[in-house]
Design a protein around this motif. Structure first.
Motif: not given
Ligand code: CDP
Ligand code: CDP
Length: 201
Positions: A11-18, A185-187, A133-139
């Motif tokens: 969950a929230a590993a960054g799959k969707g973003t990638l 980073s996302i990039e 931390t990422r998912r919390h920020k996103e929500l």
């Protein structure tokens, strides 16, 4: 010609973003398979029976705007343990994967069960704390009021249920390239994914 990229991970590993970035880069179509389970989970929260809901699922149900909530995520992971629910969703995913022009699918079992012959398989991870931390920020940015602790608990509980289920558990395919995004980073994560895909194209 079909070309399938399978992207799995917790969950929230960054799959969707990638997946979105990779699909845009190569001009491929993208399917977030978590939405299938979220749509079925959302129906069960309204009182539907999970197997019937999965069998009746329509493509347009994936566009409902209440699917990204923590309650729906939990409901999704509960229906996702039911073999008949998973079976009802296989054909749609496999047809999407083999469409002409290339496809990126992200989920938990794409490289292992849905598309074991995918041309490229990535397994995206990050520590539970980084993911929470990422998912919390996103929500929070979307107006959510869940605490960091609650989000971390949700992530840990779903990962456990997803990894320990008998049917199509979350695990890397033997031939998956693993990308740990904890310190990326996302990039940088996108660049690592594109490099792994280029190496196999
Ligand atoms: O699809 P999945 O649940 O695996 O994760 P996601 O929705 O792509 O990413 C969860 C959150 O982490 C999003 O808000 C992303 O912007 C963020 N993210 C990040 O900060 N760093 C990365 N390397 C990847 C994603
Ligand atoms: O975005 P996040 O990673 O938090 O969740 P998701 O990808 O939308 O998936 C929600 C839930 O659906 C997961 O916790 C899994 O239980 C289930 N799922 C699955 O079993 N198999 C998939 N291919 C995708 C999602």
């Amino acid at each position: 010609m079909a070309f399938t990229i399978a992207i799995d991970g917790p969950a929230a590993a960054g799959k969707g973003t990638l997946s979105k970035a990779v699909a845009a880069h190569f001009g491929y179509a993208h399917l977030d398979t978590g939405l299938l389970y979220r749509a079925v989970g959302a129906r069960t929260l309204q009182g539907a029976e999970p197997i019937a809901a999965a069998q009746a699922l329509q493509a347009e149900d994936l566009e409902a705007d209440n699917l990204r909530t923590p309650d729906v995520a939990q409901a999704a992971s509960k229906v996702a343990v039911i073999p008949e629910v998973r079976a009802a969703l296989v054909a749609f995913q496999q047809a999407f994967a083999r469409r002409d022009g290339g496809a990126v699918l992200d989920g938990r079992d794409i490289g292992t069960v849905i598309c074991p012959d995918a041309e490229v398989k990535l397994f995206v991870t990050a520590s539970a704390e980084v993911r929470a931390t990422r998912r919390h920020k996103e929500l929070a940015e979307k107006g959510g009021t869940q605490s960091y602790e609650a989000v971390l608990q949700d992530v840990i509980e779903r990962d456990k249920r997803d990894s320990e289920r008998a049917t199509a558990p979350l695990k890397p395919a033997e031939d998956a390239v693993q990308i740990d995004t904890s310190d990326l980073s996302i990039e940088a994560a996108i660049a690592a994914a594109i490099a792994a895909i280029e190496a196999r194209r």
